[in-house]
Design a protein around this motif. Structure first.
Motif, PDB file in Angstrom:
ATOM      1  N   GLU A 127       0.833  -1.205   0.000  1.00 26.06           N
ATOM      2  CA  GLU A 127       0.000   0.000   0.000  1.00 26.06           C
ATOM      3  C   GLU A 127       0.867   1.254   0.000  1.00 26.06           C
ATOM      4  O   GLU A 127       0.608   2.199  -0.749  1.00 26.06           O
ATOM      5  N   LEU A 128       1.916   1.258   0.808  1.00 24.18           N
ATOM      6  CA  LEU A 128       2.829   2.399   0.829  1.00 24.18           C
ATOM      7  C   LEU A 128       3.525   2.580  -0.513  1.00 24.18           C
ATOM      8  O   LEU A 128       3.719   3.707  -0.973  1.00 24.18           O
ATOM      9  N   MET A 129       3.873   1.470  -1.152  1.00 24.67           N
ATOM     10  CA  MET A 129       4.526   1.552  -2.463  1.00 24.67           C
ATOM     11  C   MET A 129       3.579   2.165  -3.499  1.00 24.67           C
ATOM     12  O   MET A 129       3.987   3.002  -4.306  1.00 24.67           O
ATOM     13  N   PHE A 130       2.307   1.772  -3.472  1.00 28.68           N
ATOM     14  CA  PHE A 130       1.343   2.341  -4.404  1.00 28.68           C
ATOM     15  C   PHE A 130       1.092   3.821  -4.114  1.00 28.68           C
ATOM     16  O   PHE A 130       0.963   4.630  -5.033  1.00 28.68           O
ATOM     17  N   GLN A 131       1.045   4.177  -2.842  1.00 26.90           N
ATOM     18  CA  GLN A 131       0.855   5.583  -2.490  1.00 26.90           C
ATOM     19  C   GLN A 131       2.032   6.425  -2.972  1.00 26.90           C
ATOM     20  O   GLN A 131       1.844   7.528  -3.485  1.00 26.90           O
ATOM     21  N   LYS A 132       3.248   5.896  -2.822  1.00 33.19           N
ATOM     22  CA  LYS A 132       4.423   6.625  -3.297  1.00 33.19           C
ATOM     23  C   LYS A 132       4.404   6.750  -4.812  1.00 33.19           C
ATOM     24  O   LYS A 132       4.700   7.820  -5.354  1.00 33.19           O
ATOM     25  N   LEU A 137       3.767  10.094  -9.597  1.00 33.86           N
ATOM     26  CA  LEU A 137       3.092  10.420 -10.858  1.00 33.86           C
ATOM     27  C   LEU A 137       2.473  11.816 -10.813  1.00 33.86           C
ATOM     28  O   LEU A 137       2.530  12.560 -11.797  1.00 33.86           O
ATOM     29  N   ASP A 138       1.897  12.184  -9.679  1.00 29.59           N
ATOM     30  CA  ASP A 138       1.349  13.531  -9.530  1.00 29.59           C
ATOM     31  C   ASP A 138       2.446  14.584  -9.692  1.00 29.59           C
ATOM     32  O   ASP A 138       2.258  15.607 -10.355  1.00 29.59           O
ATOM     33  N   TYR A 139       3.609  14.330  -9.095  1.00 24.22           N
ATOM     34  CA  TYR A 139       4.720  15.260  -9.184  1.00 24.22           C
ATOM     35  C   TYR A 139       5.235  15.372 -10.615  1.00 24.22           C
ATOM     36  O   TYR A 139       5.501  16.473 -11.109  1.00 24.22           O
ATOM     37  N   LYS A 147      -7.468   3.974 -10.057  1.00 18.81           N
ATOM     38  CA  LYS A 147      -8.143   4.584  -8.898  1.00 18.81           C
ATOM     39  C   LYS A 147      -8.944   3.542  -8.140  1.00 18.81           C
ATOM     40  O   LYS A 147      -8.943   3.524  -6.913  1.00 18.81           O
ATOM     41  N   SER A 148      -9.646   2.693  -8.863  1.00 20.50           N
ATOM     42  CA  SER A 148     -10.446   1.648  -8.230  1.00 20.50           C
ATOM     43  C   SER A 148      -9.557   0.698  -7.442  1.00 20.50           C
ATOM     44  O   SER A 148      -9.859   0.329  -6.314  1.00 20.50           O
ATOM     45  N   PHE A 149      -8.442   0.304  -8.046  1.00 19.91           N
ATOM     46  CA  PHE A 149      -7.514  -0.605  -7.370  1.00 19.91           C
ATOM     47  C   PHE A 149      -6.963   0.020  -6.099  1.00 19.91           C
ATOM     48  O   PHE A 149      -6.911  -0.611  -5.057  1.00 19.91           O
ATOM     49  N   LEU A 150      -6.566   1.299  -6.190  1.00 23.56           N
ATOM     50  CA  LEU A 150      -5.993   1.971  -5.029  1.00 23.56           C
ATOM     51  C   LEU A 150      -7.025   2.165  -3.924  1.00 23.56           C
ATOM     52  O   LEU A 150      -6.696   2.079  -2.750  1.00 23.56           O
ATOM     53  N   SER A 151      -8.275   2.425  -4.304  1.00 20.65           N
ATOM     54  CA  SER A 151      -9.299   2.619  -3.286  1.00 20.65           C
ATOM     55  C   SER A 151      -9.652   1.318  -2.582  1.00 20.65           C
ATOM     56  O   SER A 151     -10.102   1.318  -1.445  1.00 20.65           O
ATOM     57  N   ASP A 152      -9.429   0.180  -3.259  1.00 22.48           N
ATOM     58  CA  ASP A 152      -9.688  -1.118  -2.645  1.00 22.48           C
ATOM     59  C   ASP A 152      -8.639  -1.479  -1.595  1.00 22.48           C
ATOM     60  O   ASP A 152      -8.884  -2.323  -0.746  1.00 22.48           O
TER      61      ASP A 152
END
Length: 62
Positions: free
Chosen positions: A9-14, A19-21, A56-61
């Motif tokens: 989860e931390l890896m996906f958040q990073k 990507l935002d940056y 987005k769906s994957f990350l929200s899960d």
């Protein structure tokens, strides 16, 4: 098992943050280097929209 899930989860958040940056930097570079060009980004293609929604769906899960 929970430790591995937390790590993923931390890896996906990073990755999402990275990507935002990158998006911010690219938009800024376009505006800076091409001020008179039409720097507005093109709309997403259908495939890009689908991929974004799936991510987005994957990350929200998580």
């Amino acid at each position: 098992m929970q430790a591995e899930v937390d790590k993923l989860e931390l890896m996906f958040q990073k990755a999402d943050s990275d990507l935002d940056y990158i998006e911010y930097r690219l938009e800024d570079e376009i505006k800076t280097n091409h001020p008179y060009a039409a720097v507005e980004l093109l709309p997403l293609t259908k495939e890009e929209k689908t991929a974004a929604e799936q991510l987005k769906s994957f990350l929200s899960d998580l």
